[in-house]
Every structure is written in structure tokens, then in C-alpha cells.
Write a protein that holds these residues in place. Sequence first.
Motif, PDB file in Angstrom:
ATOM      1  N   LEU A 188      61.113 -60.612 -35.492  1.00  0.00           N
ATOM      2  CA  LEU A 188      60.225 -61.746 -35.789  1.00  0.00           C
ATOM      3  C   LEU A 188      58.914 -61.628 -34.999  1.00  0.00           C
ATOM      4  CD1 LEU A 188      59.730 -64.297 -37.335  1.00  0.00           C
ATOM      5  CD2 LEU A 188      60.980 -65.578 -35.599  1.00  0.00           C
ATOM      6  N   MET A 189      59.045 -61.193 -33.755  1.00  0.00           N
ATOM      7  CA  MET A 189      57.834 -60.986 -32.942  1.00  0.00           C
ATOM      8  C   MET A 189      56.943 -59.933 -33.626  1.00  0.00           C
ATOM      9  SD  MET A 189      56.802 -62.234 -29.993  1.00  0.00           S
ATOM     10  CE  MET A 189      58.025 -62.458 -28.708  1.00  0.00           C
TER      11      MET A 189
ATOM     12  N   LYS B 196      56.863 -59.220 -36.802  1.00  0.00           N
ATOM     13  CA  LYS B 196      56.247 -59.760 -38.031  1.00  0.00           C
ATOM     14  C   LYS B 196      55.015 -60.601 -37.712  1.00  0.00           C
ATOM     15  CE  LYS B 196      60.126 -60.099 -41.277  1.00  0.00           C
ATOM     16  NZ  LYS B 196      60.945 -61.028 -42.068  1.00  0.00           N
ATOM     17  N   VAL B 197      55.136 -61.439 -36.679  1.00  0.00           N
ATOM     18  CA  VAL B 197      54.003 -62.313 -36.335  1.00  0.00           C
ATOM     19  C   VAL B 197      52.773 -61.470 -36.002  1.00  0.00           C
ATOM     20  CG1 VAL B 197      53.112 -63.957 -34.626  1.00  0.00           C
ATOM     21  CG2 VAL B 197      55.419 -64.250 -35.546  1.00  0.00           C
TER      22      VAL B 197
END
Lengths: 575, 54
Positions: free
Chosen positions: A231-232, A234-235
Motif C-alpha cells: 500500500l505504501m 501504491k501511494v
Amino acid sequence: MTAETVVGVGRRAAAADFRTCPYTGLKVDAAAQTLIKANAVAAVVFLLIGGLMGLLVALTRWPAVHLLPADWFYLVLTGHGANVLLFWIIFFEIAVLYFASAVLLNCRLPAPKFAWLGFALMVVGAIITNVVVLQGESSVMFTSYPPMMAKPNFYLGLILFAVGALIGCAIFFATLAIAKQERTYEGSIPLVTFGALTAAIIAVFTIASGAIILIPTWLWSLGLIGEIDPLMYKVVWWAMGHSSQQINVSAHVSIWYMVGALLLGAKPLSEKVSRTAFFLYILFLQLASAHHLLAEPGLTASWKIVNTSYMMYLAVLGSMIHGLTVPGSIEAAQRKNGYDKGVFEWLRKAPWGNPAFAGMFLSLVMFGFIGGISGVVLGTEQLNVLMHNTIYVPGHFHGTVVTGTTLAFMAGTYLVLPLIFQREIVWPKLAKIQPYLFGIGAAGISLFMMGAGTLGVARRHWDITFSDAELSFAHSAGAFLMMGLNGVFAILAALGGAIYVLVVVGTVLFGKKITAGHKLTFPLHAGGGAAVSQYGSHATTKLPGTIVLVAIFFVCFVLYYFINWKYLSELWLFR
Amino acid sequence: MTNETETEQTPEHVPMMQQILDNPFLLLFLGVTIPTVLYILWGVMEVASIPLAD
């Protein structure tokens, strides 16, 4: 303030080797000219590779053809994304940056050796990435989400390319500073240069974000880092992945203004209004990156809505301003040129046989109607769930990057060839039809992918028949029809792309060398050079044709937006 | 005559907005800082604050 660009008052201008363009009166630095040529040629090479890969993708997703096996499909899809979304676009954008700074400001390009270093890094990086993708084991798609891991050279190639592009941006900023210091202009930079400045600013943010995430991912692929949080990743990755496409928007809007100025003598309706629209891009356009993460549960609604709704809509406001002022400036210029009858004589008698104008205007219309409207729908958190991860998403971005940016860059090429390469365009009849073929093909691709996505077809999926799945699933006949039509229009777009490459390569290699007194096949406006390089507005509100066009756009926008809310209300029942 | 000369030498007032738009490095600062704060830093902080599963 008197803000006019003054030509040719440089104190150290003699230090560089200049020629004067016979058609625009602009002074062209030889070093800048060579670098523009090199970047433009590299761009076209990677468009050829990426476009061919795109055709293979479309022919595989056409259920009746289903050309490639699964492993090749994902390999080619990865290469298609990298080549057209990064390499073609950014090489061309660096050429635009050098043109908009050194040429339009009548300035020398500082540190050309450094600029060549940047170019070399970009070429090496793009080649490394292509080689490693073609070797297999790096079919991680353009997004390369962990825990999927590519070979280290995949990331290394992208990092080298990004460093090279960053050097190109640094040269652009240095050129602006030197032009001001050497007083090659006074007051404000021209609007086209301001648009290029917007693109360069977004590029710096994009490349910095890319470095922040790709360097640790490269170290992870080398085994030096144990884990990358998906997720990190992706951000931060989308700060690069989406913002890189916002560089395109700023660059192609600049090209719209440039084509209008050079071909029709069009000046902005209002410098202040157009610059404010670019300023909105500088502040807010990158924040649209968040719309890729609207379905992620780990991020709060506040973060999503502030970025995609409040802030992104301010950037959309900028686009809508350009959507009014670009055709408005063309209408004002055409009326001044004598096409003043009725509401649409200015448009009917526009130079539709000039591929630069045809490409530019098609790009303007299709970017707004297809890419723009669908982008706002996708960027709305509630509506996003209707199409998330469906082929609607590539449908949308083909509407922005292909019908918008690529078509605008193709249009710009038809000006770069005579003005920078100093070659007459070969096969003008082919060149005339090229923007129409490519534009209609690309519009079809976008619309039919969006249609299939609305019917639930997934993106990045090798086989929509699910032939090897244990549980069967059948898409509707309409979905199959849409994917077939997508394939047909991809062939049309590929034909248009092939003609573009043919005309460009033919012109560069065999085009008649332009000498003094030569009359261009596709002529420029007599006042084009001044219109593109000088600050000044064509202040008028007599724009009935533009008002009608904008009204049609708004009606389509509102209807489509609310149709999607209607779809959502049918899926999302509250009882 | 003297008045005319004085008028010519008086620096013209440049509106604040135009001063901002004419400063590429200020625009660069704004164009990098705003998305870094609103998108990257805020987003990374949200991801970092997700509690780890037991």
C-alpha cells in the motif's frame, strides 16, 4: 505592467551559434536544435515499439482473434505501458521543453553537454528496461506492484531514464534563468513557455516521487531490502504514475496554444485567465493521483475526497478554462483573418487539410469529451466503484494520453519537421489523412474499452471467456462486441500511427531541404512567430461558435455524470 | 519635462499575482510542496498508522 517579449537583445547571445527561422523570425540555437531533433527521433522510435506492442495487446483482447499466449500477453502489455506512457511521451516532452525555452525565448541552451548526458541516460534506461522486459520474468505491468518482483534491471532502467529526464528539466529551468539574465525577453514569458514550465514543475514532482519509490524497490529486487509494503508502494508510485500523465496534459495544452498561434496567428483570449488555469494545474493537478487508490481500504475518506474531489476539481476547472480559451482564441483569430460570417464559418474554413491543425483540434475535442469527462467520473469516489479495475480505466486514459497527448504531439511534429529539422514534409496526402485515421481509431479504442468496462470486463485480463477457470462465467454478448470493436479500431489507430512514423522517418531522411524562399506545403500564419513568442491577449468576447461548442460539452458532461449516478443507484440499493 | 522624466523612471506597479506567475522557482516550490504535503506525506502517514495484525 508592460509584459512583452523582446526579441534579440541578448548580451551574450553571440556566444552561441544561432540561425534565424525564415518562417517565424525566431532565433534558433544550434545546440538546442540538435537536442530537440535527438529527443524527437528517440520519441518516435519508442512510439513505434510501444504502438506495435499495443496492437498486439488489442488483438489478444479481441476474443475472436486472441493472438498471443498468456505469458507473451503480459510481457507485451508491460512493454506497451513503459514505452508509450513513459518513453515516447517524455522524450517528446523534453523536446517540447527545449523548444519552449531556448527557441521561443530566443535564448541559448545552457550546458548542452549536460543535456546530452541526460539524453544518453534516458536512452540507456529505456533500452535496459525494454531488454529486460523482452527477456521475460519482468512482466509486472507498468505499475509493477509488489509483491510482484521484476528483475533489478527493470527498475534500474526506469531510474536511469528518470534521472536523465530530471536533467532535461534542470536544463529547462536554467534556460529560463539565463534568458531572463541575458534579457532575451522582457516582462513575462510567452504562454506556451508558461505551459511548458507547468509541465516541467509537474515533471520534477513526478520524477522525485519515482525516485523515492523505485530506488528502494530496486534494492528490494537485489535482496538488500526485505520487504516493500504494497500500500505504501501504491501511494508513492502513483505520485509518479499518474503525475507523469499530468506532465502530458500541461505539455499538450501548450501545444494546442502553439499550433493555434503558428497556423492562425491566435493569441490567448486572456493571458491572465490562461495562466491562472496553468497555475491551477501547478497547485492541484498532481493530486488526481489519489483516484487510483479510491478502492483501497487502508486510506481514509478524508484523504481520498480532499485529493480527488476538492483539489482535483480545481485542476479540472483549469482544464475547462483551457477548453474554452483554446477554441476561443482560434475563433477570435479566424474572425480577425476574415472568416467572420455566422456562428461557424471560422471553424468550417479552418485549415483542416493541415495535419498540424487537424491533429490539434481533434486532440482538443476528444481529450475533453472522452478523456476529460470520464476522468471526472472515475475521480468521484462513489462512481469509481462502478468501474474500478475494469477495462473502463484504460479506456479513460487512452482518451487522455492517446487521443489527447499523442495526437497533439503528432500535430506538433508536423511543425517541428519544417521548423527544426528544416525538411519539407514528404507524402503530404498521407500526412493529411493521418490525424483523422489515428484520431478516429484512438477514439474508438477509448470508447469501446469504456463500454466493455461498464459491462464488467476486467482490465489486464488475457481471456474474458475464462476458458480454463473451474467456475464458468459468461460476459454478455455486448461485452464481446465491444472488445471486438476495440480490436478493429486498434487496427485503424495502428494504421494512423504507422503512417505517422512513415511520414516522419521519410521526411527526416528524404525530405527536401528547406532553403531561403521555399514555400511550405502546410504554410504558417504570417504573424505566427510573433503570436507564439510574445505576451499579449486577443481580448474579445465575440465568440458565438465557441460558446455553442462549450454548451454542447457541458450538456454531455452533466448527462454522462448523472447517468453514472443512475447506474450506481441501481447497484447500490438502500432499503 | 522634469515631471515626464520622473514619470518614466518610476517603476511600474506589478500586481502580486503576476509577480508569483513570473517567478518560475516560486512556482516550482509550490508545485512540489503542495502535492508532497497533501498527497504523499498525508497518505504515507495514513498507511503508517494502520495497526499491524496480531
